[in-house]
Structure formats: C-alpha cells, structure tokens
Design a protein around this motif. Structure first.
Motif, PDB file in Angstrom:
ATOM      1  N   VAL A  93       0.873  -1.175   0.000  1.00 36.82           N
ATOM      2  CA  VAL A  93       0.000   0.000   0.000  1.00 36.82           C
ATOM      3  C   VAL A  93       0.906   1.220   0.000  1.00 36.82           C
ATOM      4  O   VAL A  93       1.578   1.499   0.994  1.00 36.82           O
ATOM      5  CB  VAL A  93      -0.942   0.022   1.225  1.00 36.82           C
ATOM      6  N   TYR A 143       2.035   3.947   2.950  1.00 36.59           N
ATOM      7  CA  TYR A 143       1.541   3.471   4.246  1.00 36.59           C
ATOM      8  C   TYR A 143       2.441   2.409   4.870  1.00 36.59           C
ATOM      9  O   TYR A 143       2.912   2.579   5.976  1.00 36.59           O
ATOM     10  CB  TYR A 143       0.122   2.910   4.073  1.00 36.59           C
ATOM     11  N   ARG A 144       2.698   1.343   4.176  1.00 40.69           N
ATOM     12  CA  ARG A 144       3.376   0.204   4.782  1.00 40.69           C
ATOM     13  C   ARG A 144       4.862   0.439   5.043  1.00 40.69           C
ATOM     14  O   ARG A 144       5.443  -0.126   5.970  1.00 40.69           O
ATOM     15  CB  ARG A 144       3.184  -1.034   3.899  1.00 40.69           C
ATOM     16  N   CYS A 161      -4.081   3.413   6.712  1.00 43.06           N
ATOM     17  CA  CYS A 161      -4.327   2.783   5.414  1.00 43.06           C
ATOM     18  C   CYS A 161      -5.517   3.470   4.746  1.00 43.06           C
ATOM     19  O   CYS A 161      -6.572   3.638   5.361  1.00 43.06           O
ATOM     20  CB  CYS A 161      -4.606   1.288   5.603  1.00 43.06           C
TER      21      CYS A 161
END
Length: 309
Positions: free
Chosen positions: A88, A91-92, A233
């Motif tokens: 993602v 985000y990650r 997320c």
C-alpha cells in the motif's frame, strides 16, 4: 490522585474496576492480564516456536514486547517476527522500518513477506484490477484473505508451531458483530480464546491481547516509548469494520463493559458452535493450502481477477 497499588502519582483510571494506576503499575497490570490469558487458555506449549505477526503498529509492538518479557527466557521457546508487506503506497513502508527496528532491539529474528513476491501483485494493483473488472469486493477483503494465507505459508516455512497476532478486545468484539451481521455465525467458532484444532497444513493462531482494550494497548505503547506512526491505510474508512468500530465505541462510552460482554459471549458460544459444525479440512484444489471447501477463499478471490492463486 494516587495509584491504588503503590500510592505513586496515578495516570490512568480503569473504567471497569475503578482502580487508579501509575505508569509502572499500569504496565504491570496489562502484562499480568496477558500472562493470565496465556496460562488460563494454554495458548503456548513449553517448546513452541512462536511466530509473531508484527506490522509496526501499536498492537503488534506491544504484543512483541510483552511476549518477549513472558516467553523469550523460557527454555525451548523461540520467538520470530514476521511482517507482511501488502504493498500500500505511502503506508506500509514506515511500519516495515518500525517493525524491523523493534525486532532488532530485542534480538528477535525478523522476516518480511510481500504480496508482490508471493502473489505477483501489490494490494494496490489487486484492488485497481478489482475496480476495473467491477468485482464487488473491498480492498480490506483482499487484504485480510491474502494476508492470512501468506502468514500461514511463512509460518510453515519457518517451522513455527504457533502464530501470535495483536488482536485486542476491540478487534475481537468488532469481528464478532461483523460475523453476526453477515450471518456467518459458524465463524464465531474460530474466535474462541483457545488455540483452534490442529489441521494438517494449518499453523494455529493465538491472540494474547484478546482481553486488553485498544485504549489500554495504546497507553502501554505510549508509556513504553514505542515509535508510533500516524499514517492510516487509505482503504480502512470504507470498510464495514470502521462503521462497527464507531458504533461499538459509542455504546461503550454510554455502557462501559459492552465490548467485554460481546467477547465473553463469544467465549461461551465458540465451543458450542464448534461441536455443531463438523469442519473437514482438505487441500485446496488450486494451491494445496488447507481449506474446508473445494477451493480456498484466497484462490476464489484471485480467480475473480484472473490471477492464478
């Protein structure tokens, strides 16, 4: 206000017991409740290799640190951390770094497994395909189903005997209501506190933070000085879980103990449902992973996108 246990300056009042806690006693109380959950429900065996799912978020960091305190020094027990990179964008990445640093600080072996490497596509790419093909599934559905399979695959590869996840009281209450609203009552059998049945190819999963409210997990993380990231997320706000979370929080503010009541009800119902539901697990026709159906859920959702599972 003074701590009920040691008379130091209190920083937290439990809405359930009314007890006041200083920072030290609060952390000890949380750790004690996690220990009680592990012991009462026999979550671990003396020679377990525990694979801890560590996303880099507050729940998984608290889980990693508490299990390190409680289990790492026991003879025969091994701890390993695993982070799933769903892919993602924006985000990650931060979570991966935090998870890696947390594991390194404790001297715990850390592994990373990605959707891109295992499935050939990131979650972003999978969801884009779903939108274009008009597959009526949300990104969270793809994420949850595919992440669970990948964790199980990596757990087997690493020789783990248990997978520990950071699901807290709020998560468990939300999941219970989601299953009730969707009519998938049989799935409540999986939400019980004890490790599920041993099926060939499936590594049992346990949830040591099951009875710790999210707000207390967050406070424990803050008092421990864990690095927390604020990125969210981008898919989460459109999920049913987010609506259930809002509803439960509103009820809890008016009726403290509501979340506990939901989870305790599941504790009583799970063994009854498990006895009624005769689950026969067999290898998936496509990928060989254990499933109660002819084709596992992961292969089913990938098949709708034309992706080989």
């Amino acid at each position: 206000m003074k701590c009920t246990l040691c008379q130091a300056q209190a920083i937290y009042k439990s809405p359930y017991s009314g007890q006041l806690f200083c920072a030290r006693c609060f952390k000890r109380n949380v750790e004690g409740r996690v220990r009680a959950t592990i012991n009462h429900h026999k979550l671990f065996e003396p020679n377990d290799h525990i694979l801890i799912a560590v996303s880099g978020g507050k729940d998984s960091l608290v889980l990693l640190n508490i299990l390190y305190k409680l289990e790492a020094r026991r003879p025969g027990v091994k701890l390993t951390a695993l982070t799933i990179d769903e892919g993602v964008a924006g985000y990650r990445g931060h979570g991966l770094r935090v998870a890696e640093e947390a594991a390194k600080r404790l001297g715990v072996e850390h592994h990373v497994a990605s959707f891109k490497e295992y499935y050939g596509y990131t979650l972003d790419e999978i969801y884009d395909m779903a939108v274009k093909k008009r597959v009526g599934l949300h990104a969270c559905t793809f994420c949850g189903v595919l992440r669970r399979r990948l964790i199980n695959v990596k757990a087997r590869e690493l020789g783990a005997t248990k997978v520990a996840t950071g699901h807290n009281l709020d998560d468990e209450a939300q999941t219970a209501l989601i299953n009730l609203l969707r009519g998938t009552v049989s799935r409540l059998a999986r939400l019980g506190p004890k490790p599920p049945r041993m099926w060939e190819g499936f590594v049992p999963r346990v949830k040591p933070l099951r009875y710790i409210p999210e707000r207390e997990v967050a406070l424990y993380a803050y008092l421990s000085g864990f690095e927390l990231y604020e990125e969210e997320c981008r898919y989460v706000r459109a999920s049913l879980r987010d609506e259930i979370r809002y509803m439960l929080n509103k009820l809890e503010s008016k009726h403290p103990g509501m979340k506990y009541a939901v989870v305790r009800a599941v504790d009583r119902l799970a063994p009854l449902i498990e006895r009624e539901v005769d689950v026969k697990v067999k290898p998936c026709r496509y990928c060989g992973e254990p499933t109660a159906r002819d084709i596992c859920r992961a292969c089913e959702v990938l098949e709708q996108l034309g992706i080989k599972g």
